[in-house]
Design an enzyme around this catalytic site. Structure first.
Site, PDB file in Angstrom:
ATOM      1  CG  ASP A 191      -1.756   1.217   1.247  1.00 25.24           C
ATOM      2  OD1 ASP A 191      -1.704   2.109   0.575  1.00 25.24           O
ATOM      3  OD2 ASP A 191      -3.023   1.108   2.185  1.00 25.24           O
TER       4      ASP A 191
ATOM      5  CG  ASN B 279      -0.531   3.588 -13.425  1.00 30.57           C
ATOM      6  OD1 ASN B 279      -1.246   4.012 -14.543  1.00 30.57           O
ATOM      7  ND2 ASN B 279      -0.982   2.280 -12.974  1.00 30.57           N
TER       8      ASN B 279
ATOM      9  CE1 TYR C  77      -7.914  10.684 -10.403  1.00 24.47           C
ATOM     10  CE2 TYR C  77      -8.515  11.999 -12.104  1.00 24.47           C
ATOM     11  CZ  TYR C  77      -7.950  10.994 -11.747  1.00 24.47           C
ATOM     12  OH  TYR C  77      -7.313  10.306 -12.682  1.00 24.47           O
TER      13      TYR C  77
ATOM     14  CE  LYS D  37      -4.268  11.168 -11.314  1.00 27.61           C
ATOM     15  NZ  LYS D  37      -3.212  10.112 -11.283  1.00 27.61           N
TER      16      LYS D  37
ATOM     17  CB  VAL E   8      -8.020   4.920 -20.337  1.00 22.50           C
ATOM     18  CG1 VAL E   8      -7.355   3.265 -20.785  1.00 22.50           C
ATOM     19  CG2 VAL E   8      -6.927   5.920 -20.881  1.00 22.50           C
TER      20      VAL E   8
HETATM   21  N1  LIG Z   1      -8.676   5.286 -16.769  1.00 27.40           N
HETATM   22  C1  LIG Z   1      -8.962   6.661 -17.101  1.00 27.40           C
HETATM   23  O1  LIG Z   1      -9.662   7.274 -17.797  1.00 27.40           O
HETATM   24  C2  LIG Z   1      -7.881   7.480 -16.538  1.00 27.40           C
HETATM   25  C3  LIG Z   1      -7.819   8.876 -17.001  1.00 27.40           C
HETATM   26  C4  LIG Z   1      -6.661   9.893 -16.374  1.00 27.40           C
HETATM   27  C5  LIG Z   1      -5.784   9.215 -15.699  1.00 27.40           C
HETATM   28  N2  LIG Z   1      -5.939   8.043 -15.321  1.00 27.40           N
HETATM   29  C6  LIG Z   1      -5.055   7.679 -14.043  1.00 27.40           C
HETATM   30  O2  LIG Z   1      -4.184   6.459 -14.608  1.00 27.40           O
HETATM   31  C7  LIG Z   1      -3.885   5.678 -13.501  1.00 27.40           C
HETATM   32  C8  LIG Z   1      -4.168   4.353 -13.734  1.00 27.40           C
HETATM   33  O3  LIG Z   1      -5.832   4.277 -13.611  1.00 27.40           O
HETATM   34  P1  LIG Z   1      -6.596   3.338 -14.184  1.00 27.40           P
HETATM   35  O4  LIG Z   1      -7.815   3.623 -14.730  1.00 27.40           O
HETATM   36  O5  LIG Z   1      -5.798   1.931 -14.682  1.00 27.40           O
HETATM   37  O6  LIG Z   1      -7.437   2.759 -12.583  1.00 27.40           O
HETATM   38  P2  LIG Z   1      -7.717   1.355 -11.699  1.00 27.40           P
HETATM   39  O7  LIG Z   1      -7.882   0.543 -12.880  1.00 27.40           O
HETATM   40  O8  LIG Z   1      -8.712   1.651 -10.725  1.00 27.40           O
HETATM   41  O9  LIG Z   1      -6.226   0.973 -11.156  1.00 27.40           O
HETATM   42  C9  LIG Z   1      -5.447   1.746 -10.370  1.00 27.40           C
HETATM   43  C10 LIG Z   1      -4.293   0.971  -9.715  1.00 27.40           C
HETATM   44  O10 LIG Z   1      -3.714   1.713  -8.663  1.00 27.40           O
HETATM   45  C11 LIG Z   1      -3.535   0.848  -7.543  1.00 27.40           C
HETATM   46  N3  LIG Z   1      -3.651   1.391  -6.251  1.00 27.40           N
HETATM   47  C12 LIG Z   1      -4.588   2.380  -5.707  1.00 27.40           C
HETATM   48  N4  LIG Z   1      -4.633   2.790  -4.641  1.00 27.40           N
HETATM   49  C13 LIG Z   1      -3.332   2.115  -4.445  1.00 27.40           C
HETATM   50  C14 LIG Z   1      -2.500   2.055  -2.967  1.00 27.40           C
HETATM   51  N5  LIG Z   1      -2.732   2.953  -1.944  1.00 27.40           N
HETATM   52  N6  LIG Z   1      -1.207   1.483  -2.932  1.00 27.40           N
HETATM   53  C15 LIG Z   1      -0.841   0.881  -3.871  1.00 27.40           C
HETATM   54  N7  LIG Z   1      -1.653   0.576  -5.335  1.00 27.40           N
HETATM   55  C16 LIG Z   1      -2.831   1.363  -5.389  1.00 27.40           C
HETATM   56  C17 LIG Z   1      -4.569  -0.409  -7.769  1.00 27.40           C
HETATM   57  O11 LIG Z   1      -4.403  -1.502  -7.130  1.00 27.40           O
HETATM   58  P3  LIG Z   1      -4.966  -2.188  -6.011  1.00 27.40           P
HETATM   59  O12 LIG Z   1      -6.089  -1.595  -5.748  1.00 27.40           O
HETATM   60  O13 LIG Z   1      -4.594  -3.497  -6.012  1.00 27.40           O
HETATM   61  O14 LIG Z   1      -3.940  -1.298  -4.735  1.00 27.40           O
HETATM   62  C18 LIG Z   1      -4.603  -0.309  -9.276  1.00 27.40           C
HETATM   63  O15 LIG Z   1      -3.627  -1.013  -9.791  1.00 27.40           O
HETATM   64  C19 LIG Z   1      -4.360   6.337 -12.226  1.00 27.40           C
HETATM   65  O16 LIG Z   1      -3.434   7.356 -11.752  1.00 27.40           O
HETATM   66  C20 LIG Z   1      -5.573   7.410 -12.812  1.00 27.40           C
HETATM   67  O17 LIG Z   1      -5.821   8.327 -12.075  1.00 27.40           O
HETATM   68  C21 LIG Z   1      -6.873   7.105 -15.637  1.00 27.40           C
END
Ligand SMILES: NC(=O)c1ccc[n+]([C@@H]2O[C@H](COP(=O)([O-])OP(=O)(O)OC[C@H]3O[C@@H](n4cnc5c(N)ncnc54)[C@H](OP(=O)(O)O)[C@@H]3O)[C@@H](O)[C@H]2O)c1
Length: 230
Positions: free
Chosen positions: A56, A82, A148, A152, A181
């Site tokens: 974590d 990430n 959020y 960011k 995404v």
């Molecule tokens: N998807 C989009 O449209 C989008 C757009 C803009 C930016 N982003 C950014 O892209 C990144 C990835 O997003 P995603 O969409 O792939 O999200 P996601 O599917 O929710 O994945 C988030 C990841 O972060 C990990 N995580 C969360 N809290 C954590 C903690 N306290 N310690 C360690 N790991 C942690 C989660 O793993 P665990 O739960 O196993 O810990 C998971 O692997 C993020 O920074 C997000 O803000 C995403």
């Protein structure tokens, strides 16, 4: 062989980025809280070059687990911050502890990890912070994303600041502000919305960027988006 530390590797964009980096011939140190999901990644990748570390990132003791492993390597060539989380809630209903939660994972986790890993970052290495279009100055803003997007936005400015501070060590720092995404995070925040980009496609971009982007830029906050709902 380049060694990359990648956070948030248990699902979504991070999971696919881990697989892409392994395909590109890198060693990947993959971090997330879910040991179970990291094990799934391990069996999918089936590579001796993947090290999974359940941790974590908001917990200082857990960061030590990552350091302990990294200290026994030849240093790292890339760090992708990430891991992230999102709350979609009106500003007036967002409690202080929710702001804290959002800043802890989106901003302070990268701050702490960069700080602790700095001594192990090799010359020529690249830190890539994963931001969001919501935190990109001048982008369209959406109600409910104040915490959020502010976190960011701060991550972007942190990237600019560190690029100057780390330049004498030949360490580059950039921030990618992603557009939508198709992941669990997006689904939860915007039910029913269909993103134009799949995690695998974004992973191709991010994995190439961490390996090559810093040959062309440093200290940049880059929009990586077709549109910008978050
Ligand atoms: N998807 C989009 O449209 C989008 C757009 C803009 C930016 N982003 C950014 O892209 C990144 C990835 O997003 P995603 O969409 O792939 O999200 P996601 O599917 O929710 O994945 C988030 C990841 O972060 C990990 N995580 C969360 N809290 C954590 C903690 N306290 N310690 C360690 N790991 C942690 C989660 O793993 P665990 O739960 O196993 O810990 C998971 O692997 C993020 O920074 C997000 O803000 C995403």
């Amino acid at each position: 062989m380049k060694t990359i530390v990648l956070t948030g590797a248990s699902k979504g964009i991070g999971y696919q980025t881990a697989l892409k980096l392994l395909e590109s011939g890198c060693k990947v140190i993959a971090v997330a809280r879910s040991a179970e999901k990291l094990e799934e990644l391990k069996s999918k990748a089936s590579s001796p070059h993947l090290k999974i570390i359940p941790a974590d990132l908001t917990n200082k003791d857990d960061i030590q687990k990552i350091l302990k492993y990294v200290a026994d390597t030849n240093g790292i060539d890339g760090l992708i911050n990430n891991a992230g989380a999102l709350i979609n809630k009106p500003f007036s209903e967002t409690a202080t502890d929710e702001w804290q939660f959002i800043f802890d994972i989106n901003l302070f986790a990268p701050v702490n990890l960069i700080n602790h890993l700095k001594p192990y970052l090799n010359r020529g290495s690249h830190i890539v912070n994963i931001g969001s279009m919501g935190g990109f100055q001048g982008s369209d803003k959406f109600p409910g994303l104040a915490a959020y997007s502010s976190a960011k936005g701060a991550l972007g400015v942190l990237s600019e600041c560190l690029s100057t501070e780390f330049s004498s060590d030949d360490i580059s720092v950039n921030c990618l502000c992603l557009g939508a995404v198709q992941t669990n995070m997006l689904q939860k925040a915007f039910p029913g919305y269909q993103a134009p980009v799949q995690p695998k496609e974004m992973a191709t971009y991010i994995s190439d960027f961490v390996l090559n982007g810093h040959k062309f830029m440093n200290g940049k906050i880059l929009p990586v988006a077709l549109n910008n709902p978050e």
